[in-house]
Design a protein around this motif. Structure first.
Motif, PDB file in Angstrom:
ATOM      1  N   ALA A 214       0.832  -1.206   0.000  1.00 28.95           N
ATOM      2  CA  ALA A 214       0.000   0.000   0.000  1.00 28.95           C
ATOM      3  C   ALA A 214       0.869   1.260   0.000  1.00 28.95           C
ATOM      4  O   ALA A 214       0.614   2.203  -0.760  1.00 28.95           O
ATOM      5  N   VAL A 215       1.899   1.277   0.837  1.00 28.29           N
ATOM      6  CA  VAL A 215       2.788   2.447   0.895  1.00 28.29           C
ATOM      7  C   VAL A 215       3.530   2.593  -0.432  1.00 28.29           C
ATOM      8  O   VAL A 215       3.707   3.706  -0.932  1.00 28.29           O
TER       9      VAL A 215
ATOM     10  N   ARG B 219     -16.058  -1.077   6.847  1.00 27.30           N
ATOM     11  CA  ARG B 219     -17.185  -1.187   5.915  1.00 27.30           C
ATOM     12  C   ARG B 219     -17.691  -2.636   5.920  1.00 27.30           C
ATOM     13  O   ARG B 219     -16.903  -3.562   6.087  1.00 27.30           O
ATOM     14  N   PRO B 220     -18.978  -2.840   5.692  1.00 31.06           N
ATOM     15  CA  PRO B 220     -19.515  -4.210   5.681  1.00 31.06           C
ATOM     16  C   PRO B 220     -18.816  -5.133   4.662  1.00 31.06           C
ATOM     17  O   PRO B 220     -18.616  -6.310   4.940  1.00 31.06           O
ATOM     18  N   ASP B 221     -18.417  -4.588   3.523  1.00 29.13           N
ATOM     19  CA  ASP B 221     -17.781  -5.410   2.484  1.00 29.13           C
ATOM     20  C   ASP B 221     -16.264  -5.488   2.621  1.00 29.13           C
ATOM     21  O   ASP B 221     -15.602  -6.159   1.830  1.00 29.13           O
ATOM     22  N   LYS B 222     -15.707  -4.780   3.618  1.00 26.44           N
ATOM     23  CA  LYS B 222     -14.249  -4.769   3.861  1.00 26.44           C
ATOM     24  C   LYS B 222     -13.479  -4.424   2.579  1.00 26.44           C
ATOM     25  O   LYS B 222     -12.442  -5.004   2.281  1.00 26.44           O
ATOM     26  N   SER B 223     -13.985  -3.461   1.854  1.00 27.89           N
ATOM     27  CA  SER B 223     -13.451  -3.127   0.543  1.00 27.89           C
ATOM     28  C   SER B 223     -13.118  -1.640   0.423  1.00 27.89           C
ATOM     29  O   SER B 223     -13.782  -0.789   1.022  1.00 27.89           O
ATOM     30  N   LEU B 224     -12.110  -1.350  -0.388  1.00 32.83           N
ATOM     31  CA  LEU B 224     -11.766   0.045  -0.686  1.00 32.83           C
ATOM     32  C   LEU B 224     -12.743   0.672  -1.674  1.00 32.83           C
ATOM     33  O   LEU B 224     -12.824   1.892  -1.767  1.00 32.83           O
TER      34      LEU B 224
ATOM     35  N   ALA C 137      -7.082  -5.524  -4.853  1.00 29.47           N
ATOM     36  CA  ALA C 137      -7.102  -6.997  -4.895  1.00 29.47           C
ATOM     37  C   ALA C 137      -5.805  -7.573  -4.325  1.00 29.47           C
ATOM     38  O   ALA C 137      -5.818  -8.603  -3.638  1.00 29.47           O
ATOM     39  N   ASP C 138      -4.695  -6.910  -4.575  1.00 24.59           N
ATOM     40  CA  ASP C 138      -3.391  -7.395  -4.107  1.00 24.59           C
ATOM     41  C   ASP C 138      -3.233  -7.300  -2.595  1.00 24.59           C
ATOM     42  O   ASP C 138      -2.432  -8.029  -2.009  1.00 24.59           O
ATOM     43  N   ILE C 139      -3.964  -6.380  -1.972  1.00 24.87           N
ATOM     44  CA  ILE C 139      -3.817  -6.177  -0.523  1.00 24.87           C
ATOM     45  C   ILE C 139      -5.039  -6.648   0.257  1.00 24.87           C
ATOM     46  O   ILE C 139      -5.224  -6.279   1.410  1.00 24.87           O
ATOM     47  N   GLY C 140      -5.878  -7.428  -0.387  1.00 23.38           N
ATOM     48  CA  GLY C 140      -7.016  -8.033   0.297  1.00 23.38           C
ATOM     49  C   GLY C 140      -8.143  -7.095   0.635  1.00 23.38           C
ATOM     50  O   GLY C 140      -8.913  -7.351   1.562  1.00 23.38           O
ATOM     51  N   LEU C 141      -8.261  -5.987  -0.102  1.00 25.62           N
ATOM     52  CA  LEU C 141      -9.314  -5.011   0.197  1.00 25.62           C
ATOM     53  C   LEU C 141     -10.244  -4.790  -0.991  1.00 25.62           C
ATOM     54  O   LEU C 141     -10.738  -3.690  -1.225  1.00 25.62           O
TER      55      LEU C 141
END
Length: 185
Positions: free
Chosen positions: A25-26, A122-127, A179-183
């Motif tokens: 992410a960084v 967030r409920p979907d744990k998504s960015l 997708a690469d960081i599980g979000l």
């Protein structure tokens, strides 16, 4: 050093998936900041990717954190500007942030955790659904993502960026690798 080599080096020292995701992410945020600032994207990205390379074995001794990382990077022949940026991203050492890259990494490190926290509540744990408006609101909540230093993020002003623009760059950069960081949800 090529990214593939840097990734192999990172995985040699770090084994915790969440920590690797933080470094990714960084890296993405640093790439976005470099693009905005007209700086070298690959150099900024490498600094972001490798900034916490020593974290798993310095977590109990934050005074050593980033100093050991800088040593590792120096031993592997990374350029002095990346080594120094990694060293100064830990404010415990009281070292001066001299370059734009130093300042960018100092601000990018906590904002990645802040944005990750915004996705995870967030409920979907998504960015995907995280918006600038909610980030600005959460920024004012001291209890939210307490470990993400607002003061460190505010160093974005030293890059010539308003907080809103900085958050936008960071959020958009992280969304490109969700997708690469599980979000991704």
């Amino acid at each position: 050093m090529l990214r593939e080599e840097a990734m192999a080096l990172l995985r040699h020292y770090l084994h915790t998936e969440n920590l690797i995701n933080h470094c990714l992410a960084v890296e993405a945020i640093m790439r976005g900041l470099a693009r905005k600032l007209g700086e070298d994207e690959e150099t900024y990205a490498l600094a972001g990717l490798l900034h916490d390379i020593d974290y798993e074995f310095t977590v109990e001794d934050l005074e050593a954190h980033s100093l050991k990382g800088a040593e590792i990077l120096e031993e592997h022949g990374l350029p002095a500007d990346i080594v120094y940026a990694v060293k100064v991203h830990n404010e415990a050492h009281g070292l001066e942030r001299k370059t734009m890259m130093d300042k960018a990494l100092f601000a990018a490190d906590p904002v990645s955790g802040f944005i990750t926290a915004a996705a995870l509540v967030r409920p979907d744990k998504s960015l995907a659904g995280v918006e600038l408006k909610s980030l600005k609101k959460r920024f004012k909540e001291k209890a939210f993502a307490r470990g993400a230093s607002r003061e460190n993020m505010a160093v974005c002003a030293e890059l010539g960026l308003e907080l809103e623009e900085f958050l936008t760059i960071a959020l958009q950069s992280m969304k490109t690798i969700a997708a690469d960081i599980g979000l991704q949800g």
